[in-house]
Design a protein around this motif. Structure first.
Motif, PDB file in Angstrom:
ATOM      1  N   THR A   1       0.717  -6.423   4.621  1.00  0.00           N
ATOM      2  CA  THR A   1       1.923  -6.118   3.844  1.00  0.00           C
ATOM      3  C   THR A   1       2.499  -4.797   4.323  1.00  0.00           C
ATOM      4  O   THR A   1       2.219  -3.744   3.751  1.00  0.00           O
ATOM      5  CB  THR A   1       1.613  -6.063   2.338  1.00  0.00           C
ATOM      6  OG1 THR A   1       0.944  -7.257   1.937  1.00  0.00           O
ATOM      7  CG2 THR A   1       2.897  -5.916   1.527  1.00  0.00           C
ATOM      8  N   PRO A   2       3.312  -4.819   5.395  1.00  0.00           N
ATOM      9  CA  PRO A   2       3.800  -3.577   5.999  1.00  0.00           C
ATOM     10  C   PRO A   2       5.114  -3.083   5.383  1.00  0.00           C
ATOM     11  O   PRO A   2       5.894  -2.417   6.052  1.00  0.00           O
ATOM     12  CB  PRO A   2       4.005  -3.974   7.459  1.00  0.00           C
ATOM     13  CG  PRO A   2       4.425  -5.412   7.383  1.00  0.00           C
ATOM     14  CD  PRO A   2       3.680  -6.006   6.202  1.00  0.00           C
ATOM     15  N   TYR A   3       5.345  -3.410   4.121  1.00  0.00           N
ATOM     16  CA  TYR A   3       6.597  -2.975   3.492  1.00  0.00           C
ATOM     17  C   TYR A   3       6.396  -2.832   1.991  1.00  0.00           C
ATOM     18  O   TYR A   3       5.477  -3.401   1.399  1.00  0.00           O
ATOM     19  CB  TYR A   3       7.722  -3.979   3.759  1.00  0.00           C
ATOM     20  CG  TYR A   3       7.569  -5.293   3.016  1.00  0.00           C
ATOM     21  CD1 TYR A   3       8.153  -5.474   1.770  1.00  0.00           C
ATOM     22  CD2 TYR A   3       6.837  -6.346   3.560  1.00  0.00           C
ATOM     23  CE1 TYR A   3       8.005  -6.668   1.079  1.00  0.00           C
ATOM     24  CE2 TYR A   3       6.697  -7.537   2.895  1.00  0.00           C
ATOM     25  CZ  TYR A   3       7.277  -7.695   1.639  1.00  0.00           C
ATOM     26  OH  TYR A   3       7.114  -8.884   0.959  1.00  0.00           O
ATOM     27  N   PHE A   4       7.276  -2.053   1.370  1.00  0.00           N
ATOM     28  CA  PHE A   4       7.348  -1.964  -0.083  1.00  0.00           C
ATOM     29  C   PHE A   4       8.803  -2.040  -0.517  1.00  0.00           C
ATOM     30  O   PHE A   4       9.701  -1.600   0.207  1.00  0.00           O
ATOM     31  CB  PHE A   4       6.735  -0.656  -0.600  1.00  0.00           C
ATOM     32  CG  PHE A   4       5.237  -0.608  -0.548  1.00  0.00           C
ATOM     33  CD1 PHE A   4       4.468  -1.627  -1.091  1.00  0.00           C
ATOM     34  CD2 PHE A   4       4.589   0.467   0.040  1.00  0.00           C
ATOM     35  CE1 PHE A   4       3.090  -1.589  -1.034  1.00  0.00           C
ATOM     36  CE2 PHE A   4       3.212   0.526   0.102  1.00  0.00           C
ATOM     37  CZ  PHE A   4       2.455  -0.508  -0.444  1.00  0.00           C
TER      38      PHE A   4
ATOM     39  N   GLU B   1      -1.185   1.914  -0.849  1.00  0.00           N
ATOM     40  CA  GLU B   1      -0.702   2.111   0.513  1.00  0.00           C
ATOM     41  C   GLU B   1      -0.464   0.767   1.180  1.00  0.00           C
ATOM     42  O   GLU B   1      -1.180  -0.213   0.920  1.00  0.00           O
ATOM     43  CB  GLU B   1      -1.714   2.924   1.325  1.00  0.00           C
ATOM     44  CG  GLU B   1      -1.246   3.254   2.733  1.00  0.00           C
ATOM     45  CD  GLU B   1      -2.173   4.211   3.470  1.00  0.00           C
ATOM     46  OE1 GLU B   1      -1.833   4.588   4.614  1.00  0.00           O
ATOM     47  OE2 GLU B   1      -3.221   4.573   2.908  1.00  0.00           O
ATOM     48  N   SER B   2       0.533   0.708   2.040  1.00  0.00           N
ATOM     49  CA  SER B   2       0.819  -0.517   2.767  1.00  0.00           C
ATOM     50  C   SER B   2      -0.339  -0.868   3.701  1.00  0.00           C
ATOM     51  O   SER B   2      -1.162  -0.010   4.043  1.00  0.00           O
ATOM     52  CB  SER B   2       2.113  -0.374   3.576  1.00  0.00           C
ATOM     53  OG  SER B   2       1.936   0.577   4.610  1.00  0.00           O
ATOM     54  N   SER B   3      -0.363  -2.118   4.120  1.00  0.00           N
ATOM     55  CA  SER B   3      -1.458  -2.600   4.960  1.00  0.00           C
ATOM     56  C   SER B   3      -0.898  -3.394   6.130  1.00  0.00           C
ATOM     57  O   SER B   3       0.306  -3.634   6.234  1.00  0.00           O
ATOM     58  CB  SER B   3      -2.391  -3.494   4.136  1.00  0.00           C
ATOM     59  OG  SER B   3      -1.715  -4.687   3.747  1.00  0.00           O
TER      60      SER B   3
ATOM     61  N   HIS C   1       3.555   3.170  -2.238  1.00  0.00           N
ATOM     62  CA  HIS C   1       4.312   2.776  -3.423  1.00  0.00           C
ATOM     63  C   HIS C   1       3.694   3.506  -4.610  1.00  0.00           C
ATOM     64  O   HIS C   1       2.511   3.321  -4.915  1.00  0.00           O
ATOM     65  CB  HIS C   1       4.222   1.262  -3.615  1.00  0.00           C
ATOM     66  CG  HIS C   1       5.025   0.747  -4.771  1.00  0.00           C
ATOM     67  ND1 HIS C   1       5.117  -0.596  -5.065  1.00  0.00           N
ATOM     68  CD2 HIS C   1       5.779   1.372  -5.704  1.00  0.00           C
ATOM     69  CE1 HIS C   1       5.886  -0.764  -6.119  1.00  0.00           C
ATOM     70  NE2 HIS C   1       6.290   0.420  -6.527  1.00  0.00           N
TER      71      HIS C   1
END
Length: 241
Positions: A143-146, A138-140, A129
């Motif tokens: 939290t696998p989405y933006f 960066e996603s984690s 993002h």
């Protein structure tokens, strides 16, 4: 306003964007918010944008310019996805340096955000993002989405059903339900939709399609999801107070 969502799962990426822009009730137009960058057997990247259309289009034009050695665009030279996100951030700063003062003088904020997802050979698929200042996260696993743009309506379904272990099919279905929820609650988000699917280690777009309201699968998703919500709601017991 717009709505874009990127989902990262173990087997790849799903990227979905709308194409509606709104400058007033009589200024509803269609502009694509998704750009793709591919190099055979080496990399595939998808960039989605939200915010001031003049700013985001200027950034994408910079990134698409073939002014690098060997005729490659800036993103095709990035050594990894982290550096690709830096390239997008640097382009955003370049446009900020050129336009921000003039925009401010005319009463406009410098507003442009991006989601960058993809895979470059030698590493796993990654999702970023990128903020108006050019910095990014960066996603984690957690939290696998933006989301960018009008994000609040489509967030609950993603939080409830998506994890890194979800399949690509589940991610596509969830993204479309999330988009439908947003479209139903905000008239400034609308079709046609751009859907891109990247399968892990293929280094190409597995799917890149435009979806309008006549799309059979999307129409089915909208109807069945709405009906299922009504059924579940009616089955919940009423309060006794």
């Amino acid at each position: 306003m717009t709505y874009c969502v990127g989902l990262l799962v173990d087997t790849g990426l799903v990227m979905l964007s709308d194409s509606r822009t709104n400058a007033g009730v009589d200024q509803i137009n269609t502009f694509r918010k998704m750009a793709t960058f591919q190099h055979a057997h080496d990399r595939v990247l998808v960039l989605m944008s939200a915010g001031n259309l003049g700013i985001t289009q200027a950034v994408v034009n910079l990134l698409e310019a073939n002014d690098e050695p060997e005729g490659k665009t800036r993103l095709l030279h990035a050594g990894n996805m982290f550096n690709a996100a830096r390239v997008v951030g640097d382009a955003l700063r370049e446009i900020h340096e050129r336009d921000a003062e003039d925009l401010r003088a005319h009463g406009y904020d410098f507003n442009g955000t991006f989601i960058l997802g993809g895979q470059i050979k030698g590493e796993e698929p990654r999702l970023f993002h990128i903020y108006p200042a050019g910095n990014f996260i960066e996603s984690s696993i957690d939290t696998p989405y933006f989301q960018i743009g009008e994000s609040k309506y489509g967030k609950p379904i993603i939080d409830r059903v998506i994890s890194r272990s979800s399949s690509l099919g589940q991610a596509v279905k969830c993204a479309l339900v999330s988009m439908d929820a947003t479209m139903r609650s905000n008239l400034t988000v609308g079709p046609p939709l751009d859907l891109a699917i990247i399968k892990r280690d293929e280094f190409k777009l597995s799917t890149h399609i435009s979806i309008d309201m006549d799309n059979e699968y999307f129409r089915m998703i909208r109807e069945r999801w709405g009906f299922a919500l009504q059924e579940v709601f009616s089955e919940l017991p009423n309060p006794n107070w």
